[in-house]
Enzyme design. Structure first.
Site, mmCIF file in Angstrom:
data_model
loop_
_atom_site.group_PDB
_atom_site.id
_atom_site.type_symbol
_atom_site.label_atom_id
_atom_site.label_comp_id
_atom_site.label_asym_id
_atom_site.label_seq_id
_atom_site.Cartn_x
_atom_site.Cartn_y
_atom_site.Cartn_z
ATOM 1 N N PRO A 80 1.043 -1.270 -0.023
ATOM 2 C CA PRO A 80 -0.133 -0.032 0.044
ATOM 3 C C PRO A 80 0.850 1.025 0.092
ATOM 4 C CG PRO A 80 0.036 -0.957 2.186
ATOM 5 C CD PRO A 80 0.885 -1.847 1.304
ATOM 6 N N SER A 109 -3.819 1.542 -0.494
ATOM 7 C CA SER A 109 -3.636 2.613 0.457
ATOM 8 C C SER A 109 -5.069 3.414 0.952
ATOM 9 C CB SER A 109 -2.838 3.553 0.143
ATOM 10 O OG SER A 109 -2.621 4.557 1.079
ATOM 11 N N TYR A 132 -5.345 3.405 8.480
ATOM 12 C CA TYR A 132 -4.761 4.033 9.589
ATOM 13 C C TYR A 132 -6.104 4.065 10.699
ATOM 14 C CZ TYR A 132 -0.787 5.455 6.866
ATOM 15 O OH TYR A 132 0.454 5.288 6.174
ATOM 16 N N THR A 158 -1.780 -0.218 9.450
ATOM 17 C CA THR A 158 -0.390 0.373 9.671
ATOM 18 C C THR A 158 -0.231 0.955 11.279
ATOM 19 O OG1 THR A 158 -0.445 0.645 7.516
ATOM 20 C CG2 THR A 158 1.210 2.212 9.067
ATOM 21 N N ARG A 167 10.347 14.227 7.446
ATOM 22 C CA ARG A 167 11.026 13.864 6.228
ATOM 23 C C ARG A 167 11.400 15.330 5.420
ATOM 24 N NH1 ARG A 167 5.653 9.999 4.601
ATOM 25 N NH2 ARG A 167 5.986 8.581 6.223
ATOM 26 N N LYS A 233 0.841 -4.206 10.097
ATOM 27 C CA LYS A 233 1.977 -3.730 9.150
ATOM 28 C C LYS A 233 2.642 -2.735 9.986
ATOM 29 C CE LYS A 233 3.034 -1.781 4.603
ATOM 30 N NZ LYS A 233 3.760 -0.678 5.166
ATOM 31 N N SER A 255 8.027 -4.257 8.809
ATOM 32 C CA SER A 255 8.346 -3.113 7.933
ATOM 33 C C SER A 255 8.652 -1.844 8.772
ATOM 34 C CB SER A 255 6.913 -2.548 7.337
ATOM 35 O OG SER A 255 7.013 -1.413 6.466
ATOM 36 N N HIS A 257 8.216 1.189 7.331
ATOM 37 C CA HIS A 257 7.686 2.219 6.559
ATOM 38 C C HIS A 257 8.488 2.885 5.743
ATOM 39 C CE1 HIS A 257 3.673 4.293 7.237
ATOM 40 N NE2 HIS A 257 4.065 5.048 6.042
ATOM 41 N N ARG A 260 10.797 5.795 6.194
ATOM 42 C CA ARG A 260 10.207 7.146 6.236
ATOM 43 C C ARG A 260 9.714 7.577 7.734
ATOM 44 N NH1 ARG A 260 8.604 8.137 0.953
ATOM 45 N NH2 ARG A 260 6.429 9.060 1.430
ATOM 46 N N GLY A 289 10.464 -3.178 2.300
ATOM 47 C CA GLY A 289 11.664 -2.552 2.575
ATOM 48 C C GLY A 289 12.922 -2.622 1.797
ATOM 49 N N ILE A 291 13.533 -3.752 -1.224
ATOM 50 C CA ILE A 291 13.853 -5.086 -2.191
ATOM 51 C C ILE A 291 13.789 -4.565 -3.520
ATOM 52 C CG2 ILE A 291 12.556 -7.036 -2.913
ATOM 53 C CD1 ILE A 291 11.400 -7.359 0.215
#
Length: 359
Positions: A80, A109, A132, A158, A167, A233, A255, A257, A260, A289, A291
């Site tokens: 997502p 998502s 979320y 998530t 970020r 997740k 994960s 994220h 991030r 992550g 890949i």
């Protein structure tokens, strides 16, 4: 795609970088703070070495597997990711069609630019919806009920974003959705627009809307208000993964994220074997992550993952070639995984184990 020859995921990344506006490129590619975890996600897979078998008598390979009991053609699924219309006009519908054509799982998502009903109408099976937890549980409950009605077959919660990691690319670029695009799943609920602020509009949106004090009681609540299986997740620890399973999760995704959220969190390849050991047979384990090659997928399976989730490479494919580009990214990873299986002496995914890996 204009006749350009794309041989690997990196080719798509370069093409996307040349095509995207600076703020969108920064949003797609950026990570938190110094982006250490972002880089380590990829570097971690690269450092693992394959100790291949020979004279194994390998013929035709079988890449198929199942996720929550549903068969898919390969252990490579679409993660997502938000805002696909920043990559191409068709947005999430193009992504859903690409996954369907490749016979694999598509996860939508909640922060999509296209409403879930329109996307799932074009998606194959299995199709899952990422969620979320909003401060207003009524909003969250409405998203879940709509996802059920639209044909989602699981809810992916998530849990690593009670707030948004800083970020800096987004802050410098004042990232926000351009005029004409919105968070369409939330528009009917009055939460479809980002605030106009100095800095990251997405960070302001998350701060304003997402529940910051997430707890296992929220997982209990979600499992109690949906008939669908729940996938958690964003786990980084074995004990959290085990507790998630004990509280009703049917699968967990290792994960961070995509690097991030919390910078200097460990690479997912480092965490994966600990999570696999901790959960045992309580639930399925997936990983995302960094890949970028089929050999990375092979390594993830060797470490105990049932499947891997692909995020940024799909966005690069969408940017460079729309639905065809996203599908080609999946085809490239499929071909590379098949090659790794042949050269390592594995006929089926069940033949891939930890004895083939060394740090």
């Amino acid at each position: 795609m204009d006749g350009e020859k794309f041989l690997n995921v990196a080719d798509y990344a370069r093409a996307a970088a040349a095509k995207l506006p600076k703020d969108v490129l920064g949003y797609f590619e950026g990570g938190a703070l110094d982006e250490i975890t972002l880089r380590e996600n990829t570097a971690g897979w690269e450092r693992l070495k394959l100790y291949y078998r020979v004279l194994a008598g390998v013929g035709e390979r079988d890449l198929s597997t199942t996720v929550l009991g549903e068969k898919i053609s390969m252990p490579i699924v679409v993660a997502p990711t938000a805002f696909h219309k920043l990559a191409c006009e068709a947005g999430e519908i193009a992504t859903a069609r690409a996954a369907k054509n490749e016979g694999t799982l598509f996860i939508l998502s909640s922060l999509s630019n296209t409403a879930m009903e329109a996307v799932f109408a074009e998606a194959g099976s299995p199709r899952w919806f990422q969620l979320y937890i909003y401060k207003d549980r009524a909003i969250t409950r409405e998203l879940v009920k709509r996802a059920e009605a639209a044909g989602a077959e699981a809810i992916v919660l998530t849990v690593d974003a009670p707030g948004l990691g800083t970020r800096e690319r987004d802050v410098r670029n004042n990232f926000r959705l351009p005029d004409g695009l919105a968070v369409q799943n939330l528009t009917p609920l009055g939460k479809g627009a980002m605030p106009i602020v100095e800095g990251s509009g997405l960070a302001a949106y998350v701060h304003e809307n997402f529940k910051s004090d997430l707890g296992f009681d929220d997982l209990d609540w979600l499992c109690g208000c949906t008939k669908l299986p729940v996938v958690v997740k964003g786990v980084c620890r074995g004990d959290d993964a085990r507790r998630a399973a004990e509280h009703g999760a049917k699968a967990v995704v290792v994960s961070n994220h995509g690097g991030r959220q919390l910078d200097t969190a460990p690479a997912t390849c480092e965490v994966l074997p600990h999570v696999v050991e901790a959960v045992g047979d309580r639930c399925e384990v997936y990983v995302d992550g960094g890949i970028r090659r089929g050999s990375d997928v092979f390594k993830a399976i060797a470490l105990g993952a049932r499947a891997v989730l692909i995020g940024r490479p799909i966005l690069w494919g969408l940017t460079a070639g729309g639905e065809q580009g996203a599908a080609h990214v999946l085809e490239i990873l499929r071909r590379e995984l098949d090659e790794a299986m042949l050269l390592c002496g594995c006929t089926a995914l069940a033949d891939i184990d930890g004895s083939l890996l060394r740090p």
